[in-house]
Design a protein around this motif. Structure first.
Motif, PDB file in Angstrom:
ATOM      1  N   SER A  12      -6.534 -48.448  31.383  1.00 29.14           N
ATOM      2  CA  SER A  12      -7.132 -48.817  30.092  1.00 29.14           C
ATOM      3  C   SER A  12      -8.307 -49.761  30.281  1.00 29.14           C
ATOM      4  N   GLY A  13      -8.180 -50.713  31.212  1.00 27.65           N
ATOM      5  CA  GLY A  13      -9.272 -51.646  31.470  1.00 27.65           C
ATOM      6  C   GLY A  13     -10.509 -50.948  31.981  1.00 27.65           C
ATOM      7  N   ALA A  14     -10.315 -50.013  32.898  1.00 27.98           N
ATOM      8  CA  ALA A  14     -11.451 -49.264  33.442  1.00 27.98           C
ATOM      9  C   ALA A  14     -12.093 -48.393  32.369  1.00 27.98           C
ATOM     10  N   GLU A  15     -11.264 -47.787  31.543  1.00 21.45           N
ATOM     11  CA  GLU A  15     -11.784 -46.958  30.442  1.00 21.45           C
ATOM     12  C   GLU A  15     -12.598 -47.807  29.472  1.00 21.45           C
ATOM     13  N   LEU A  16     -12.105 -49.001  29.180  1.00 29.05           N
ATOM     14  CA  LEU A  16     -12.822 -49.890  28.263  1.00 29.05           C
ATOM     15  C   LEU A  16     -14.136 -50.365  28.874  1.00 29.05           C
ATOM     16  N   ALA A  17     -14.120 -50.643  30.166  1.00 28.33           N
ATOM     17  CA  ALA A  17     -15.361 -51.056  30.834  1.00 28.33           C
ATOM     18  C   ALA A  17     -16.438 -49.991  30.671  1.00 28.33           C
ATOM     19  N   LYS A  18     -16.049 -48.732  30.832  1.00 30.51           N
ATOM     20  CA  LYS A  18     -17.000 -47.625  30.680  1.00 30.51           C
ATOM     21  C   LYS A  18     -17.569 -47.583  29.262  1.00 30.51           C
ATOM     22  N   LEU A  19     -16.703 -47.793  28.269  1.00 31.15           N
ATOM     23  CA  LEU A  19     -17.158 -47.767  26.883  1.00 31.15           C
ATOM     24  C   LEU A  19     -18.103 -48.920  26.573  1.00 31.15           C
ATOM     25  N   VAL A  20     -17.801 -50.098  27.113  1.00 30.25           N
ATOM     26  CA  VAL A  20     -18.643 -51.271  26.870  1.00 30.25           C
ATOM     27  C   VAL A  20     -20.017 -51.074  27.506  1.00 30.25           C
ATOM     28  N   VAL A  21     -20.050 -50.565  28.729  1.00 32.13           N
ATOM     29  CA  VAL A  21     -21.324 -50.340  29.424  1.00 32.13           C
ATOM     30  C   VAL A  21     -22.207 -49.359  28.644  1.00 32.13           C
ATOM     31  N   ALA A  22     -21.585 -48.389  27.991  1.00 27.75           N
ATOM     32  CA  ALA A  22     -22.346 -47.372  27.255  1.00 27.75           C
ATOM     33  C   ALA A  22     -22.752 -47.819  25.857  1.00 27.75           C
ATOM     34  N   HIS A  23     -22.303 -48.990  25.443  1.00 27.96           N
ATOM     35  CA  HIS A  23     -22.528 -49.481  24.073  1.00 27.96           C
ATOM     36  C   HIS A  23     -23.811 -50.311  24.023  1.00 27.96           C
ATOM     37  N   PRO A  24     -24.795 -49.920  23.217  1.00 29.54           N
ATOM     38  CA  PRO A  24     -26.091 -50.621  23.234  1.00 29.54           C
ATOM     39  C   PRO A  24     -26.047 -52.043  22.696  1.00 29.54           C
ATOM     40  N   LYS A  25     -25.006 -52.408  21.992  1.00 28.74           N
ATOM     41  CA  LYS A  25     -24.933 -53.756  21.418  1.00 28.74           C
ATOM     42  C   LYS A  25     -23.927 -54.661  22.142  1.00 28.74           C
ATOM     43  N   ILE A  55     -20.747 -48.464  37.223  1.00 31.27           N
ATOM     44  CA  ILE A  55     -20.081 -49.759  37.030  1.00 31.27           C
ATOM     45  C   ILE A  55     -19.723 -50.314  38.407  1.00 31.27           C
ATOM     46  N   ASP A  56     -20.750 -50.710  39.157  1.00 34.14           N
ATOM     47  CA  ASP A  56     -20.540 -51.340  40.470  1.00 34.14           C
ATOM     48  C   ASP A  56     -20.364 -52.846  40.265  1.00 34.14           C
ATOM     49  N   LEU A 308      -5.510 -42.976  26.579  1.00 35.02           N
ATOM     50  CA  LEU A 308      -6.371 -44.013  27.133  1.00 35.02           C
ATOM     51  C   LEU A 308      -7.588 -44.297  26.257  1.00 35.02           C
ATOM     52  N   LEU A 309      -7.940 -43.359  25.378  1.00 36.47           N
ATOM     53  CA  LEU A 309      -9.085 -43.561  24.491  1.00 36.47           C
ATOM     54  C   LEU A 309      -8.604 -44.003  23.108  1.00 36.47           C
ATOM     55  N   LYS A 310      -8.280 -43.069  22.235  1.00 38.18           N
ATOM     56  CA  LYS A 310      -7.800 -43.475  20.912  1.00 38.18           C
ATOM     57  C   LYS A 310      -6.530 -44.316  21.014  1.00 38.18           C
ATOM     58  N   GLY A 311      -5.752 -44.082  22.074  1.00 38.09           N
ATOM     59  CA  GLY A 311      -4.514 -44.833  22.242  1.00 38.09           C
ATOM     60  C   GLY A 311      -4.668 -46.178  22.913  1.00 38.09           C
ATOM     61  N   ALA A 312      -5.872 -46.529  23.345  1.00 31.12           N
ATOM     62  CA  ALA A 312      -6.057 -47.816  24.034  1.00 31.12           C
ATOM     63  C   ALA A 312      -7.517 -48.269  23.944  1.00 31.12           C
ATOM     64  N   ALA A 313      -8.334 -47.891  24.933  1.00 29.85           N
ATOM     65  CA  ALA A 313      -9.689 -48.433  25.033  1.00 29.85           C
ATOM     66  C   ALA A 313     -10.578 -48.040  23.868  1.00 29.85           C
ATOM     67  N   GLY A 314     -10.480 -46.780  23.413  1.00 25.32           N
ATOM     68  CA  GLY A 314     -11.302 -46.354  22.285  1.00 25.32           C
ATOM     69  C   GLY A 314     -10.969 -47.108  21.019  1.00 25.32           C
ATOM     70  N   GLN A 315      -9.681 -47.328  20.790  1.00 21.21           N
ATOM     71  CA  GLN A 315      -9.281 -48.084  19.606  1.00 21.21           C
ATOM     72  C   GLN A 315      -9.697 -49.546  19.711  1.00 21.21           C
TER      73      GLN A 315
END
Length: 338
Positions: A12-25, A55-56, A308-315
């Motif tokens: 979940s942490g890795a999935e969230l990191a990916k989402l944050v990196v892709a978020h322009p704000k 995400i290095d 991992l998405l709607k059930g964790a990082a996406g939410q």
């Protein structure tokens, strides 16, 4: 906003990191693991090769120096840690004035007795249970926006509550227990080595009969008794729930269809009507797919999500978006997350 992720080496942490990196704000301001973690000092891309060149970022131990850095740099702290660890860490970050998004179950239930019964530990910060906003994005946005502590909804409850709250809120359900038969991919068990979730050991089977920790969570936020039985499936990710509902006498198909229209404008909810949702339809997507079929007073509701998405990082990202005054689905709609 600067986002810190603690427990970043897990799925979940890795999935969230990916989402944050892709978020322009949003800016990913740091990834942290426990001081005892074997992953400390490694790059996230060392653990997840799909993130090489993307995400290095090093996984830093959560030392006193790290806490000072977080105090100076972070706006939001996301806890992708074990339940008890979140309970211990959240007050420290709240005292710094940070907004905390907890992806564990550490603040989802009502009282200490629930934690002793379902999680097996004494909750040392029971006062925070009343302050935490439940992070079910489609249903609790006002509280999420205002709260300093958000208890991001569990994966199984996310699928169940979105499928059932329209029916319960419309007064269509009888007093009988709702039966929830749910299957999750192995990633839901976390990344730690465990023989029961090893590739050659996994077989479709139920677990947590009558006492699974998501039962009281679902009942608390649904306002109706359920009989919830989870199953471990031999696939990596995704949740499919088949739910058996006894309707009140005389409830029509039109009434059921109308009840679900409260979700029709939610961009991450896909109402399939009498079509049957599947794991393949939601894997690597941030959607909830809901279908239903009725025969007399018997209603079968089917709900599918990526755990991992709607059930964790996406939410969690939905909750962050809400906190920033953005659309909850900002950067999530239409995005395919490999």
């Amino acid at each position: 906003m600067n986002v810190i992720i603690v427990g970043a080496s897990g799925y979940s942490g890795a999935e969230l990191a990916k989402l944050v990196v892709a978020h322009p704000k949003l800016t990913l301001a740091g990834l942290f693991v426990s001081e005892q973690s074997l992953d400390k000092g490694k790059l996230l891309s060392d653990l997840y090769p799909q993130y090489v060149g993307v995400i290095d970022v090093p996984l830093q131990p959560l030392t006193s120096d790290a806490m000072s850095y977080i105090q100076q740099q972070a706006d939001y702290v996301c806890l992708c840690t074990e339940h008890k660890v979140s309970v211990d860490l959240a007050p420290l970050f709240l005292d710094m004035g940070k907004k905390v998004f907890d992806l564990s179950g550490g603040f989802r239930l009502a009282n200490n007795q629930d934690y002793q019964t379902y999680y097996g530990f004494t909750h040392e910060n029971e006062a925070l249970l009343n302050q935490a906003a439940y992070g079910l994005a489609e249903w609790n946005s006002d509280a999420i926006e205002k709260a300093q502590l958000v208890a991001v909804a569990g994966c199984y409850p996310t699928a169940a509550l979105n499928a059932l709250k329209p029916l319960v809120n419309a007064g269509l359900v009888s007093e009988q227990k709702i039966i929830i038969n749910a299957v999750s991919g192995v990633s839901g068990a976390g990344r730690k080595a465990n023989i029961s979730t090893g590739f050659c050991e996994v077989s479709l089977k139920p677990y947590g009969l009558f006492n699974h920790r998501h039962s009281p969570e679902i009942e608390r936020y649904l306002g109706h008794k359920v009989l919830f039985t989870p199953h471990l499936g031999n696939f990596p990710r995704g949740i499919l729930e088949t739910i058996y509902v006894d309707l009140k006498p005389g409830v029509t198909e039109q009434q059921v269809n109308d009840a679900y229209q409260c979700l029709a404008d939610q961009p991450l909810i896909r109402l399939l009507g009498n079509k049957i949702p599947s794991i393949n339809g939601v894997v690597n997507q941030a959607f909830v797919d809901i279908g239903w079929q009725q025969q007399g007073q018997s209603l079968i509701v089917m709900s599918a999500i990526d755990n991992l998405l709607k059930g964790a990082a996406g939410q969690a990202l939905q909750c962050i978006n809400i906190s920033m005054g953005l659309s909850a689905a900002y950067t999530l709609v239409g995005a395919h997350h490999e």
